[in-house]
Design an enzyme around this catalytic site. Sequence first.
Site, PDB file in Angstrom:
ATOM      1  N   ARG A   1      44.534  36.881  40.974  1.00 55.68           N
ATOM      2  CA  ARG A   1      44.493  37.299  42.370  1.00 55.68           C
ATOM      3  C   ARG A   1      43.166  36.889  42.989  1.00 55.68           C
ATOM      4  NH1 ARG A   1      43.663  41.923  43.206  1.00 55.68           N
ATOM      5  NH2 ARG A   1      43.092  42.409  41.072  1.00 55.68           N
TER       6      ARG A   1
ATOM      7  N   HIS B   1      47.264  53.442  39.038  1.00 52.97           N
ATOM      8  CA  HIS B   1      47.237  52.181  38.299  1.00 52.97           C
ATOM      9  C   HIS B   1      47.265  52.543  36.821  1.00 52.97           C
ATOM     10  CE1 HIS B   1      45.088  48.176  37.219  1.00 52.97           C
ATOM     11  NE2 HIS B   1      46.377  47.984  37.365  1.00 52.97           N
TER      12      HIS B   1
ATOM     13  N   SER C   1      42.157  45.923  34.324  1.00 52.81           N
ATOM     14  CA  SER C   1      42.824  44.765  33.733  1.00 52.81           C
ATOM     15  C   SER C   1      42.263  44.444  32.335  1.00 52.81           C
ATOM     16  CB  SER C   1      42.628  43.557  34.653  1.00 52.81           C
ATOM     17  OG  SER C   1      43.365  42.475  34.146  1.00 52.81           O
TER      18      SER C   1
ATOM     19  N   LYS D   1      46.882  48.604  29.068  1.00 52.95           N
ATOM     20  CA  LYS D   1      48.001  49.387  29.633  1.00 52.95           C
ATOM     21  C   LYS D   1      49.347  48.851  29.148  1.00 52.95           C
ATOM     22  CE  LYS D   1      46.885  48.656  33.936  1.00 52.95           C
ATOM     23  NZ  LYS D   1      45.691  47.868  33.627  1.00 52.95           N
TER      24      LYS D   1
ATOM     25  N   ASP E   1      52.431  49.399  34.510  1.00 55.79           N
ATOM     26  CA  ASP E   1      51.296  49.152  35.405  1.00 55.79           C
ATOM     27  C   ASP E   1      51.134  50.079  36.615  1.00 55.79           C
ATOM     28  OD1 ASP E   1      49.066  47.304  35.769  1.00 55.79           O
ATOM     29  OD2 ASP E   1      50.073  46.632  37.575  1.00 55.79           O
TER      30      ASP E   1
END
Length: 525
Positions: A56, A217, A235, A239, A254
Amino acid sequence: MTTQQTLPKTEMVSNAAERFDNLSPAELIEHAVRNGEGQLAENGALACDTGEFTGRSPEDRYIVKDEITADAVWWGTINIPFDTDKFDSLHRKMLDFLAGKRIYTRYAYAGAHPDYRLKLEVINTLAWHNLFCHNLFLRPKPEELNGFKPDFTILCVPEFKANPAEDGTRNENFAILNLSRNMILIGGTAYAGEMKKGIFSVLNFKLPTERATLSMHASANKGQKEDTALFFGLSGTGKTTLSADPQRQLIGDDEHGWAEEGVFNFEGGCYAKVIDLSAENEPQIYRAVRFGAVLENTKFQEGSRAIDYTDRSKTENTRVAYPIHFIENALEPSVGGIPENIFFLTADAFGVLPPISKLTPGQAMYHFISGYTAKVAGTEVGVTEPQTTFSACFGAAFLPLHPTRYAEMLGEKMAKHQTNVWLINTGWNGTQKRIDLKHTRAVISAALNGDLAKVDYQNHAFFGVSVPQSCPEVPNEVLNPEKSWKNQGEYDKQAKRLAELFRENFRKYEEFANDEIRAGGPVKA
Ligand code: ATP
Ligand code: MN
């Protein structure tokens, strides 16, 4: 949820030469291959490249500042304001750009709980993006498509580049959320994660403000005793990896909401990192890479269509997107109960934090607000200082509101339900290596099955958190990271440094914290 549309959406794209609605995965895969968008791997997965952007681009993500958002959004470097008129003109330009082109559209849901879901309309130029959305968002049943009225539109046109001087963007690439037009515009980047995280940001605005519901999150799973667990983390902290557990049903990897009744997934699929993926360490994810799944930025082994999971030449951030039922024991619908255990995952590159420790309510709030993780900067732990990230609520990049809004909601829920909160270090210790995945899985299992309720604890000298002194299948020197260092003085130095960094970061939240939360920070520096 309110819908207020001034510009027609899909209908407007009627100038497109060809339009394909809600194609099945097999059809989209045929299109993608014919269009030259990707290649089939020998296991059947579609392998695509995201192009220039392999992640991203947070600095090119904007929110339109208008009546709805002006006073509600926490503006700054995370939530960058964008002008309504500029948005509208960019939208028109994108629609013009689509004239004579081929588009793929899709209806989908975000939100597994019917009361809290957003109805989505996705417009893509790439067939593989449309497949990504099929996999990642929830798939309406055929009968639900009759009279489907979308609440929100994603228009994603990677080939369209903005002209910064004219369009008000920083670069040619952009992702712009508009909460009044109920639309996300994405251009100049083909990183598919922008679509998923764009909708996540929208829900992070709408659920707390319109529905008094917490958005998180975090990944989630459910045990045989119907007990729900949440895994928060930035990140790369685990997870996706740790929520896939053969002993437990996967709820999601997520993004989740926590309503009165319990938690629910926002998505219908997973987006797993595949760097160094192996059948041995992550069997469920490994088996999910098959026909219907989309791989991003991986390479094939020389002269074959076998995936080389070790190849980092395009990026470390190689990924696979698959629908949730590709994980054998996924729970559908992806809805759980009130969480009994919450894990905060951090990859501590200082080698200081224990693989598991138990937090008091004050410590839990302190660590949630801090949102710490780190990366090894050089090649060796302790040689170059690690790069730290402190991202409030373990996801500040996706949170339009001030972090304290989410923290307060979580704090209330944890207090009301007396949730157990654990801090998990999935990162490094004094051995210079990342903590063995099997040890991380063992400490989490022990917390979940109650084994850790029966053991002795010691308070950590620097962070004050409670460290279990024994755990099945985990050696004592792993449980106590100071024992993994050759030199106790070196451990103390690293611990002191990390404690200092926590304190420095927390200063900006000091004014929002009560004594209990402040006392949850490092106890010695
Ligand atoms: P994102 O938010 O970007 O999706 P994530 O929190 O889901 O990130 P994962 O995709 O689970 O992170 O990535 C964790 C990575 O670290 C995986 O590649 C996993 O194999 C690796 N890893 C190595 N050691 C461990 C460990 N002890 N615990 C968890 N993951 C580990
Ligand atoms: Mn993940």
